[in-house]
Design a protein around this motif. Structure first.
Motif, PDB file in Angstrom:
ATOM      1  N   ASP A   1      34.860  33.281  33.035  1.00  0.00           N
ATOM      2  CA  ASP A   1      34.383  34.597  33.435  1.00  0.00           C
ATOM      3  C   ASP A   1      34.954  35.664  32.509  1.00  0.00           C
ATOM      4  O   ASP A   1      36.097  35.560  32.038  1.00  0.00           O
ATOM      5  CB  ASP A   1      34.802  34.905  34.871  1.00  0.00           C
ATOM      6  CG  ASP A   1      34.105  34.013  35.877  1.00  0.00           C
ATOM      7  OD1 ASP A   1      33.040  33.471  35.530  1.00  0.00           O
ATOM      8  OD2 ASP A   1      34.630  33.853  36.994  1.00  0.00           O
TER       9      ASP A   1
ATOM     10  N   THR B   1      47.037  32.805  44.736  1.00  0.00           N
ATOM     11  CA  THR B   1      47.406  34.007  45.490  1.00  0.00           C
ATOM     12  C   THR B   1      48.859  33.984  45.952  1.00  0.00           C
ATOM     13  O   THR B   1      49.256  34.782  46.796  1.00  0.00           O
ATOM     14  CB  THR B   1      46.493  34.157  46.727  1.00  0.00           C
ATOM     15  OG1 THR B   1      46.671  33.009  47.573  1.00  0.00           O
ATOM     16  CG2 THR B   1      45.038  34.285  46.321  1.00  0.00           C
TER      17      THR B   1
ATOM     18  N   ASN C   1      32.110  39.049  44.182  1.00  0.00           N
ATOM     19  CA  ASN C   1      31.420  39.494  45.386  1.00  0.00           C
ATOM     20  C   ASN C   1      31.843  40.912  45.771  1.00  0.00           C
ATOM     21  O   ASN C   1      31.038  41.697  46.270  1.00  0.00           O
ATOM     22  CB  ASN C   1      31.699  38.537  46.548  1.00  0.00           C
ATOM     23  CG  ASN C   1      30.858  37.278  46.461  1.00  0.00           C
ATOM     24  OD1 ASN C   1      30.302  36.978  45.397  1.00  0.00           O
ATOM     25  ND2 ASN C   1      30.734  36.544  47.562  1.00  0.00           N
ATOM     26  N   LYS C   2      33.114  41.215  45.544  1.00  0.00           N
ATOM     27  CA  LYS C   2      33.591  42.557  45.862  1.00  0.00           C
ATOM     28  C   LYS C   2      32.986  43.586  44.913  1.00  0.00           C
ATOM     29  O   LYS C   2      32.628  44.706  45.325  1.00  0.00           O
ATOM     30  CB  LYS C   2      35.119  42.586  45.792  1.00  0.00           C
ATOM     31  CG  LYS C   2      35.727  43.903  46.248  1.00  0.00           C
ATOM     32  CD  LYS C   2      37.240  43.826  46.302  1.00  0.00           C
ATOM     33  CE  LYS C   2      37.698  42.936  47.436  1.00  0.00           C
ATOM     34  NZ  LYS C   2      39.158  42.992  47.641  1.00  0.00           N
TER      35      LYS C   2
ATOM     36  N   ASP D   1      42.384  44.425  45.542  1.00  0.00           N
ATOM     37  CA  ASP D   1      42.852  43.149  46.080  1.00  0.00           C
ATOM     38  C   ASP D   1      44.148  43.361  46.865  1.00  0.00           C
ATOM     39  O   ASP D   1      45.094  43.999  46.366  1.00  0.00           O
ATOM     40  CB  ASP D   1      43.091  42.163  44.928  1.00  0.00           C
ATOM     41  CG  ASP D   1      43.308  40.739  45.426  1.00  0.00           C
ATOM     42  OD1 ASP D   1      44.276  40.521  46.165  1.00  0.00           O
ATOM     43  OD2 ASP D   1      42.495  39.866  45.083  1.00  0.00           O
TER      44      ASP D   1
ATOM     45  N   PHE E   1      38.735  40.498  40.199  1.00  0.00           N
ATOM     46  CA  PHE E   1      38.487  39.091  39.894  1.00  0.00           C
ATOM     47  C   PHE E   1      37.473  38.461  40.850  1.00  0.00           C
ATOM     48  O   PHE E   1      36.903  37.419  40.534  1.00  0.00           O
ATOM     49  CB  PHE E   1      39.810  38.317  39.946  1.00  0.00           C
ATOM     50  CG  PHE E   1      40.819  38.815  38.943  1.00  0.00           C
ATOM     51  CD1 PHE E   1      40.682  38.514  37.599  1.00  0.00           C
ATOM     52  CD2 PHE E   1      41.883  39.611  39.340  1.00  0.00           C
ATOM     53  CE1 PHE E   1      41.600  38.978  36.668  1.00  0.00           C
ATOM     54  CE2 PHE E   1      42.806  40.090  38.418  1.00  0.00           C
ATOM     55  CZ  PHE E   1      42.660  39.771  37.079  1.00  0.00           C
ATOM     56  N   LYS E   2      37.243  39.064  41.999  1.00  0.00           N
ATOM     57  CA  LYS E   2      36.256  38.558  42.948  1.00  0.00           C
ATOM     58  C   LYS E   2      34.947  39.308  42.740  1.00  0.00           C
ATOM     59  O   LYS E   2      34.825  40.492  43.087  1.00  0.00           O
ATOM     60  CB  LYS E   2      36.766  38.721  44.377  1.00  0.00           C
ATOM     61  CG  LYS E   2      38.013  37.901  44.683  1.00  0.00           C
ATOM     62  CD  LYS E   2      38.426  38.031  46.131  1.00  0.00           C
ATOM     63  CE  LYS E   2      39.702  37.240  46.402  1.00  0.00           C
ATOM     64  NZ  LYS E   2      39.518  35.784  46.202  1.00  0.00           N
TER      65      LYS E   2
ATOM     66  N   ASN F   1      45.538  37.040  38.595  1.00  0.00           N
ATOM     67  CA  ASN F   1      44.171  36.595  38.893  1.00  0.00           C
ATOM     68  C   ASN F   1      44.204  35.769  40.178  1.00  0.00           C
ATOM     69  O   ASN F   1      44.562  34.598  40.188  1.00  0.00           O
ATOM     70  CB  ASN F   1      43.619  35.766  37.729  1.00  0.00           C
ATOM     71  CG  ASN F   1      42.152  35.443  37.921  1.00  0.00           C
ATOM     72  OD1 ASN F   1      41.603  35.538  39.021  1.00  0.00           O
ATOM     73  ND2 ASN F   1      41.490  35.058  36.829  1.00  0.00           N
ATOM     74  N   THR F   2      43.833  36.418  41.277  1.00  0.00           N
ATOM     75  CA  THR F   2      43.903  35.742  42.573  1.00  0.00           C
ATOM     76  C   THR F   2      42.802  34.707  42.747  1.00  0.00           C
ATOM     77  O   THR F   2      42.822  33.957  43.737  1.00  0.00           O
ATOM     78  CB  THR F   2      43.820  36.774  43.706  1.00  0.00           C
ATOM     79  OG1 THR F   2      42.671  37.622  43.505  1.00  0.00           O
ATOM     80  CG2 THR F   2      45.073  37.636  43.731  1.00  0.00           C
ATOM     81  N   GLU F   3      41.866  34.630  41.825  1.00  0.00           N
ATOM     82  CA  GLU F   3      40.900  33.542  41.860  1.00  0.00           C
ATOM     83  C   GLU F   3      41.564  32.221  41.478  1.00  0.00           C
ATOM     84  O   GLU F   3      41.070  31.148  41.793  1.00  0.00           O
ATOM     85  CB  GLU F   3      39.746  33.841  40.905  1.00  0.00           C
ATOM     86  CG  GLU F   3      38.776  34.901  41.401  1.00  0.00           C
ATOM     87  CD  GLU F   3      37.933  34.391  42.561  1.00  0.00           C
ATOM     88  OE1 GLU F   3      36.877  33.779  42.309  1.00  0.00           O
ATOM     89  OE2 GLU F   3      38.348  34.603  43.727  1.00  0.00           O
TER      90      GLU F   3
ATOM     91  N   GLN G   1      28.483  32.818  45.871  1.00  0.00           N
ATOM     92  CA  GLN G   1      29.554  33.464  45.112  1.00  0.00           C
ATOM     93  C   GLN G   1      28.979  33.944  43.781  1.00  0.00           C
ATOM     94  O   GLN G   1      28.522  33.146  42.970  1.00  0.00           O
ATOM     95  CB  GLN G   1      30.720  32.496  44.861  1.00  0.00           C
ATOM     96  CG  GLN G   1      31.393  31.995  46.126  1.00  0.00           C
ATOM     97  CD  GLN G   1      32.074  33.106  46.893  1.00  0.00           C
ATOM     98  OE1 GLN G   1      32.735  33.961  46.308  1.00  0.00           O
ATOM     99  NE2 GLN G   1      31.913  33.084  48.212  1.00  0.00           N
TER     100      GLN G   1
ATOM    101  N   ARG H   1      28.697  34.969  40.074  1.00  0.00           N
ATOM    102  CA  ARG H   1      29.368  34.624  38.816  1.00  0.00           C
ATOM    103  C   ARG H   1      28.619  35.308  37.689  1.00  0.00           C
ATOM    104  O   ARG H   1      27.385  35.447  37.736  1.00  0.00           O
ATOM    105  CB  ARG H   1      29.363  33.109  38.580  1.00  0.00           C
ATOM    106  CG  ARG H   1      30.076  32.301  39.645  1.00  0.00           C
ATOM    107  CD  ARG H   1      31.573  32.526  39.637  1.00  0.00           C
ATOM    108  NE  ARG H   1      32.193  32.200  38.385  1.00  0.00           N
ATOM    109  CZ  ARG H   1      32.578  30.965  38.025  1.00  0.00           C
ATOM    110  NH1 ARG H   1      32.380  29.940  38.844  1.00  0.00           N
ATOM    111  NH2 ARG H   1      33.181  30.757  36.885  1.00  0.00           N
TER     112      ARG H   1
END
Length: 802
Positions: free
Chosen positions: A644, A527, A658-659, A704, A655-656, A522-524, A628, A630
């Motif tokens: 989330d 990273t 926005n993407k 990602d 995990f993002k 989970n890069t949120e 952002q 959510r």
């Protein structure tokens, strides 16, 4: 894990039920017996046998095989590991072919296409399970196969090499002791493991001859020798006109020697001689890690005698260990007892010979050794004999009961099962004498510590392992959650939490064929982690010496024949050789049935994901703090959690948000919602939203950049064996050439309760002598093998096609 506990509990019960019972055990040995049982009852043993349809094949052809898996005690079919790893290794132990085979109740089967890049030579074919990787590679299944590449000059392959001699001596029991007569086993082989004929003598320090010896069979034999002092004795051996000198093992001033004698009346005599003070000695006999006998005797005046009822020993190889008065192991001896149970197979052709493109009918019968019909699981191969094919003397019976328990090359193992040969039992005893100490040490038994294993059994499907490192510290990362997904319409996702060594373990469901797998954290959250996917294939190798392939003039003719046959088959039948059965894989998502499915074409097609989620997905709340996106799951009581949910696109976590919200919704087919807490392995997910695209391309979204994306081969797709049927005159008169040398292969021929089964196939355009090889086993563990032959000639007899 629940299934694992059940299966291992059954194994423990199996071993415990086999252990020594209802017999008085010397009190001094009770702790050793307990430690021994504890050591082995927690160590499931698997054995594999692989039947290949031929021992020699040509580049450009297919090699077919059947895998049998049995337990290590009773040698009965075992349904635990669901994956078997198969490799073909070159002379330098480098893999040239690798595949993974799915195992089912009746074993597993597969095929290997031999690429044209593989040069002519001998290769090692080996097979093992993930669980077997915890033990020595000497006990993987292994056999020699020959690959012929007719596109390369065979003359460049043949080389003249100097023969190297491997000569070893093995005192019976383990040691030579001054003043005590010992039987010494010996073996002499070339660098390829083939036994040698020779004559030898033992000389003392004054070069006086004190013993002479010669092998009985396969370079193996024994002689009796009594060292009179602690000096150095050496052997002088004459082989092929050469004289070789070899020192005998070291001689000890004090100790024990053992002599085992088969009395021929159902008993064995074990005599222990010693030059130490009077003491109690103990005999500990076990067969395949199951205790069979524990006895005590007084060693008085340097001698102790034991008598063993052979009926108390198990079939196959038993290990007999002598303990001294301090309960330390001092001598060891192996004994081979021919198995009493055997699957008796017969196969009869309907006529003595056949013409070209004629029907061949084979009647197969299976029964127990006492003549009772037996249902059996068989594999059957029929192929043409030529100068390139050979009989390696290995079959399922002699491999399971003999070769699988021994290290190194066993020359002509079938010989030791020939009760009609008067010398075969003596030869078997020579083989036992030359095996040295066994595969485990008594020190480990005494410590009585739980055994730790690196590799887990694959109860359900492949296990994918990985290592995760912190890129800042370059050290293994502990306690980090990672996800592994297989992109596609079938949503397969797995989670793992790293241990202190940074190891990740993903227990997968069966998946087949070439795939792409994606591993990520989970890069949120962070990273700084990097994941390396590890190879599932073993990095341990047994010491196997492959003999060189000597090319004879007859073999060169066979090269030409096989080259032509291979090219004809690939030209005319290439599509038919590439037909595969559709695997019976579970296509449901990892979370089962979703609570709600939104087929997006059934709703207004909005232009953004945000509109879709806000307008008609009732189970979600969308917010956009600080630009952002959510989302939160809404259940009947409000928000499921402040965390989330897990959001997937074609089975891969994003995990993002926005993407995700930039994906073109017109490229998405459906959305599945799980609006409750879901436990994915060690990870707790606060709901799941799973999008599926039309093309399986993530709707155009980019994965990602920290994710690891690699090509990964799943379980092998089951290829169909191509064999034409000439059941009409029109088919028989076809002008398409049929140069098949392998006429028939079936990995799953099952005889019924009456023991009978008929198989049929058609001959090809290749005349010659053909051999059929049958291997098989019953559910009770009765194993057996049989061969049959027939001729194919042009215009043979007055046959008609049926």
């Amino acid at each position: 894990m629940k299934n694992a506990t059940i299966i291992f509990s059954a194994w423990v019960s199996l071993v415990a039920g086999s252990a020594l019972a209802q017999q008085s055990v010397p009190a001094e040995m009770a702790p050793i017996q307990k430690n021994f049982n504890d050591y082995h009852t927690n160590s499931l043993q698997e054995k594999l046998f692989v039947h290949t349809n031929r021992n020699s094949c040509t580049a450009g052809e297919l090699l077919w095989f059947k895998v049998y898996n049995v337990d290590g005690i009773y040698l009965r079919p075992l349904n635990i590991s669901k994956v078997v790893y198969v490799e073909v290794l070159d002379i330098n132990q480098n893999p040239v072919l690798q595949t993974k085979i799915a195992m089912k109740d009746d074993g597993g089967d597969g095929s290997l296409f031999i690429p044209l890049t593989v040069p002519t030579g001998n290769y090692t074919f080996r097979a093992y399970t993930n669980w077997m990787k915890n033990f020595s590679p000497d006990y993987y299944f292994s056999k020699k196969i020959t690959i012929i590449n007719p596109l390369k000059s065979p003359g460049a392959i043949a080389k003249t090499e100097t023969t190297e001699y491997d000569i070893q001596f093995f005192p019976e029991g383990g040691e030579l002791v001054k003043g005590l007569a010992s039987v010494i086993g010996f073996k002499a082989a070339d660098q390829w493991g083939k036994g040698l004929n020779f004559k030898g003598a033992i000389l003392n320090e004054n070069n006086d001859t004190v013993a002479r010896f010669a092998p009985l069979k396969f370079g193996l034999g024994h002689f009796t020798f009594k060292p009179e002092n602690l000096g150095v004795y050496h052997a002088v051996i004459k082989i092929d006109g050469k004289e070789i000198q070899k020192k005998l093992p070291v001689i000890y001033a004090n100790g024990y020697v053992v002599t085992l004698t088969d009395n021929g009346s159902g008993t064995l005599s074990v005599k222990v001689n010693s030059n130490l003070p009077k003491e109690n000695l103990y005999l500990f006999a076990q067969t395949r890690n199951v205790v069979k006998l524990i006895e005590t005797a007084v060693c008085d005046n340097g001698t102790a005698n034991f008598t063993i009822d052979k009926g108390k020993l198990g079939d196959g190889i038993s290990q007999i260990t002598i303990f001294n008065g301090e309960r330390s192991p001092v001598c060891e001896r192996l004994y081979f007892k021919r198995p009493q149970k055997q699957l008796m197979l017969s196969a009869e052709t309907n006529v003595g010979g056949y013409g070209l493109r004629k029907k061949v009918d084979i009647a197969i019968n299976s029964k127990t050794q006492n003549g009772t019909p037996a249902a059996a699981d068989l594999s059957v191969s029929v192929y043409r004999l030529d100068a390139l094919q050979y009989d390696d003397k290995m079959n399922i019976l002699n491999y399971l009961w003999l070769s699988s328990d021994l290290k190194g090359t066993i020359e002509s193992p079938a010989y030791y099962f020939n009760s009609a040969d008067a010398t075969s039992q003596e030869a078997a005893d020579n083989l036992m004498l030359t095996q040295g100490w066994r595969s485990f040490t008594w020190k480990e038994v005494y410590e009585n510590k739980p055994r730790s294993f690196t590799f887990l059994p694959e109860f359900n499907g492949p296990i994918v392992t990985a290592k995760i490192n912190n890129q800042l510290t370059q050290k293994p990362a502990n306690g980090i959650f990672a996800y592994l997904g297989i992109p596609g319409k079938s949503v397969q996702l797995y989670a793992s939490r790293s241990d202190s060594l940074g190891r990740l373990t993903f227990n997968m469901k069966p998946f087949y064929g070439p795939s792409e797998i994606i591993a990520e954290t989970n890069t949120e959250i962070d990273t700084n982690y990097h994941i390396d996917i590890l190879s599932p294939f073993s990095e341990q190798f047994a010491k196997v010496a492959l003999p060189r392939l000597d090319i004879t003039p007859a073999m060169e003719t066979s090269f030409e024949d096989q080259s032509l046959a291979m090219q004809v088959q690939n030209i005319y039948n290439a599509p038919l050789l590439k037909q595969f059965n559709e695997p019976r894989a579970d296509s449901s998502a990892f979370y089962g049935g979703p609570t709600k499915t939104y087929l997006l074409d059934n709703y207004t097609r909005f232009t953004t994901i945000e509109e879709i989620m806000r307008e008609y997905v009732r189970e979600v709340n969308v917010s956009r703090p600080h630009d952002q996106f959510r989302i939160k799951v809404i259940d009947g009581m409000g928000f499921l959690s402040e965390s989330d949910p897990l959001v997937l696109v074609d089975g891969v976590p994003f995990f993002k948000m926005n993407k995700v919200f930039t994906i073109d919704p017109l490229k998405l087919r459906k959305l599945e919602v799980v609006p409750h807490t879901y436990y994915l392995g060690p990870s707790t997910e606060q709901g799941i939203f799973s999008f599926t695209s039309y093309k399986g391309d993530f709707g155009g979204a980019e994965i990602d950049p920290h994710a690891v994306v690699i090509d990964y081969e799943g379980l092998q797709m089951q290829r169909q064996f191509y064999a034409p049927e000439y059941d009409t005159e029109q088919k028989a008169d076809s002008r398409i050439p049929d140069f098949r040398a392998a006429l028939y292969w079936s990995p799953s021929v099952a005889t019924g309760a009456d023991g009978n089964k008929n198989v049929s196939f058609y001959s090809s355009d290749l005349p010659g002598k053909y051999i059929g090889v049958i291997q098989g086993i019953t559910k009770n563990g009765d194993a057996g093998s049989q061969t049959f032959t027939f001729e194919v000639k042009p215009n043979f007899g007055a046959q008609t096609n049926k």
